[in-house]
Design a protein around this motif. Structure first.
Motif, mmCIF file in Angstrom:
data_model
loop_
_atom_site.group_PDB
_atom_site.id
_atom_site.type_symbol
_atom_site.label_atom_id
_atom_site.label_comp_id
_atom_site.label_asym_id
_atom_site.label_seq_id
_atom_site.Cartn_x
_atom_site.Cartn_y
_atom_site.Cartn_z
ATOM 1 N N MET A 1 -7.615 -6.041 -9.646
ATOM 2 C CA MET A 1 -8.975 -5.640 -9.286
ATOM 3 C C MET A 1 -9.714 -5.087 -10.498
ATOM 4 O O MET A 1 -10.866 -5.456 -10.745
ATOM 5 C CB MET A 1 -8.947 -4.573 -8.186
ATOM 6 N N PHE A 2 -9.059 -4.243 -11.266
ATOM 7 C CA PHE A 2 -9.709 -3.669 -12.452
ATOM 8 C C PHE A 2 -10.001 -4.747 -13.499
ATOM 9 O O PHE A 2 -11.030 -4.693 -14.175
ATOM 10 C CB PHE A 2 -8.856 -2.553 -13.048
ATOM 11 N N VAL A 3 -9.123 -5.720 -13.627
ATOM 12 C CA VAL A 3 -9.371 -6.819 -14.567
ATOM 13 C C VAL A 3 -10.571 -7.638 -14.116
ATOM 14 O O VAL A 3 -11.440 -7.982 -14.923
ATOM 15 C CB VAL A 3 -8.106 -7.699 -14.723
ATOM 16 N N VAL B 1 -13.109 -4.018 -2.090
ATOM 17 C CA VAL B 1 -12.779 -4.186 -0.674
ATOM 18 C C VAL B 1 -11.757 -5.305 -0.501
ATOM 19 O O VAL B 1 -10.791 -5.162 0.265
ATOM 20 C CB VAL B 1 -14.056 -4.458 0.152
ATOM 21 N N VAL B 2 -11.939 -6.405 -1.207
ATOM 22 C CA VAL B 2 -10.971 -7.506 -1.124
ATOM 23 C C VAL B 2 -9.600 -7.042 -1.595
ATOM 24 O O VAL B 2 -8.581 -7.346 -0.956
ATOM 25 C CB VAL B 2 -11.468 -8.718 -1.949
ATOM 26 N N ALA B 3 -9.545 -6.283 -2.668
ATOM 27 C CA ALA B 3 -8.256 -5.781 -3.163
ATOM 28 C C ALA B 3 -7.607 -4.842 -2.153
ATOM 29 O O ALA B 3 -6.394 -4.906 -1.929
ATOM 30 C CB ALA B 3 -8.450 -5.065 -4.501
ATOM 31 N N VAL C 1 -6.284 -6.992 0.764
ATOM 32 C CA VAL C 1 -5.070 -7.718 0.375
ATOM 33 C C VAL C 1 -3.881 -6.775 0.348
ATOM 34 O O VAL C 1 -2.790 -7.111 0.818
ATOM 35 C CB VAL C 1 -5.270 -8.405 -1.002
ATOM 36 N N THR C 2 -4.078 -5.585 -0.167
ATOM 37 C CA THR C 2 -2.993 -4.607 -0.215
ATOM 38 C C THR C 2 -2.571 -4.178 1.182
ATOM 39 O O THR C 2 -1.374 -4.052 1.468
ATOM 40 C CB THR C 2 -3.426 -3.374 -1.021
ATOM 41 N N ARG C 3 -3.538 -3.994 2.052
ATOM 42 C CA ARG C 3 -3.209 -3.508 3.396
ATOM 43 C C ARG C 3 -2.529 -4.563 4.253
ATOM 44 O O ARG C 3 -1.536 -4.293 4.919
ATOM 45 C CB ARG C 3 -4.465 -3.015 4.094
ATOM 46 N N PHE C 4 -3.074 -5.782 4.271
ATOM 47 C CA PHE C 4 -2.547 -6.791 5.171
ATOM 48 C C PHE C 4 -1.526 -7.727 4.525
ATOM 49 O O PHE C 4 -0.769 -8.381 5.222
ATOM 50 C CB PHE C 4 -3.702 -7.625 5.748
ATOM 51 N N GLY C 5 -1.491 -7.790 3.222
ATOM 52 C CA GLY C 5 -0.591 -8.714 2.549
ATOM 53 C C GLY C 5 0.765 -8.148 2.194
ATOM 54 O O GLY C 5 1.708 -8.898 1.967
ATOM 55 N N PHE C 6 0.878 -6.818 2.151
ATOM 56 C CA PHE C 6 2.125 -6.197 1.706
ATOM 57 C C PHE C 6 2.498 -5.056 2.637
ATOM 58 O O PHE C 6 1.670 -4.552 3.392
ATOM 59 C CB PHE C 6 1.975 -5.658 0.275
ATOM 60 N N ASP C 7 3.768 -4.640 2.537
ATOM 61 C CA ASP C 7 4.222 -3.481 3.305
ATOM 62 C C ASP C 7 3.537 -2.225 2.791
ATOM 63 O O ASP C 7 3.132 -2.153 1.640
ATOM 64 C CB ASP C 7 5.740 -3.301 3.173
ATOM 65 N N GLY C 8 3.452 -1.219 3.626
ATOM 66 C CA GLY C 8 2.846 0.037 3.217
ATOM 67 C C GLY C 8 3.656 0.781 2.172
ATOM 68 O O GLY C 8 3.138 1.609 1.435
ATOM 69 N N ASP C 9 4.960 0.481 2.086
ATOM 70 C CA ASP C 9 5.832 1.180 1.139
ATOM 71 C C ASP C 9 5.946 0.466 -0.193
ATOM 72 O O ASP C 9 6.548 0.992 -1.129
ATOM 73 C CB ASP C 9 7.234 1.336 1.742
ATOM 74 N N ALA D 1 1.014 -2.991 -4.637
ATOM 75 C CA ALA D 1 -0.297 -2.330 -4.609
ATOM 76 C C ALA D 1 -0.795 -2.056 -6.023
ATOM 77 O O ALA D 1 -1.995 -2.213 -6.304
ATOM 78 C CB ALA D 1 -0.205 -1.028 -3.819
ATOM 79 N N ASP D 2 0.102 -1.681 -6.911
ATOM 80 C CA ASP D 2 -0.279 -1.448 -8.301
ATOM 81 C C ASP D 2 -0.730 -2.738 -8.978
ATOM 82 O O ASP D 2 -1.686 -2.735 -9.751
ATOM 83 C CB ASP D 2 0.884 -0.826 -9.086
ATOM 84 N N ARG D 3 -0.061 -3.833 -8.686
ATOM 85 C CA ARG D 3 -0.455 -5.125 -9.271
ATOM 86 C C ARG D 3 -1.813 -5.583 -8.759
ATOM 87 O O ARG D 3 -2.621 -6.111 -9.518
ATOM 88 C CB ARG D 3 0.608 -6.177 -8.974
ATOM 89 N N VAL D 4 -2.051 -5.395 -7.470
ATOM 90 C CA VAL D 4 -3.351 -5.767 -6.908
ATOM 91 C C VAL D 4 -4.445 -4.888 -7.500
ATOM 92 O O VAL D 4 -5.533 -5.372 -7.835
ATOM 93 C CB VAL D 4 -3.325 -5.682 -5.365
#
Length: 155
Positions: free
Chosen positions: A45-47, A20-22, A25-33, A38-41
């Motif tokens: 998350m997987f790490v 959920v945190v990841a 962060v992806t939704r509010f921290g970066f552009d949708g495009d 998003a791949d780095r986040v």
């Protein structure tokens, strides 16, 4: 028995919280495009999920046999996987099946791979250090047999 389910539930919720945190962060921290961010986040998350499970496998592996904690870990991962794949996207306003079947199943396989690697690394480290339940049991057995007094023979 309730202690066992409590541990499973806490672990499942913790793994879901990382997801959920990841997602937030992806939704509010970066552009949708911005797919690179998003791949780095997602990779981060997987790490984190793998490291959490490695630590849990290390701690649980010291106290109980593999058959006992392995089932608990599998249950927690299964619950967290279902929550991550089905409920996680809904929390950020997306459809779980919006990306298509390929994306849906890719999430499942990546999650299972990250959790499997984490558990394997934790247990292999525990075994390599000789701190796992089985090694400690064998060590106690060997010490018990070595310290047993010699039997007196009558002549």
């Amino acid at each position: 028995m309730s202690e066992r389910w409590r541990a499973i539930g806490v672990l499942a919720v913790a793994l879901f919280a990382v997801n959920v945190v990841a997602r937030l962060v992806t939704r509010f921290g970066f552009d949708g495009d911005d797919t690179t961010a998003a791949d780095r986040v997602s990779l981060g998350m997987f790490v984190v999920i793998g490291l959490v499970l490695a630590a849990v496998a290390f701690v649980w592996g010291r106290r109980r046999p593999v058959a006992a904690w392995g089932a608990d870990l599998a249950a927690a991962v299964g619950i967290a996987l279902l929550l991550t794949v089905l409920v996680g996207p809904l929390l950020v306003g997306q459809n779980p099946f919006g990306g298509g079947a390929g994306t849906f199943f890719a999430q499942i396989w990546l999650y299972l791979a990250a959790t499997g690697v984490g558990v394997l690394l934790g247990y292999l480290l525990l075994t390599a250090l000789g701190l796992d339940y089985r090694s400690q049991s064998l060590k106690r057995y060997a010490e018990l047999r070595a310290t047993k007094p010699r039997r007196v023979v009558r002549r």
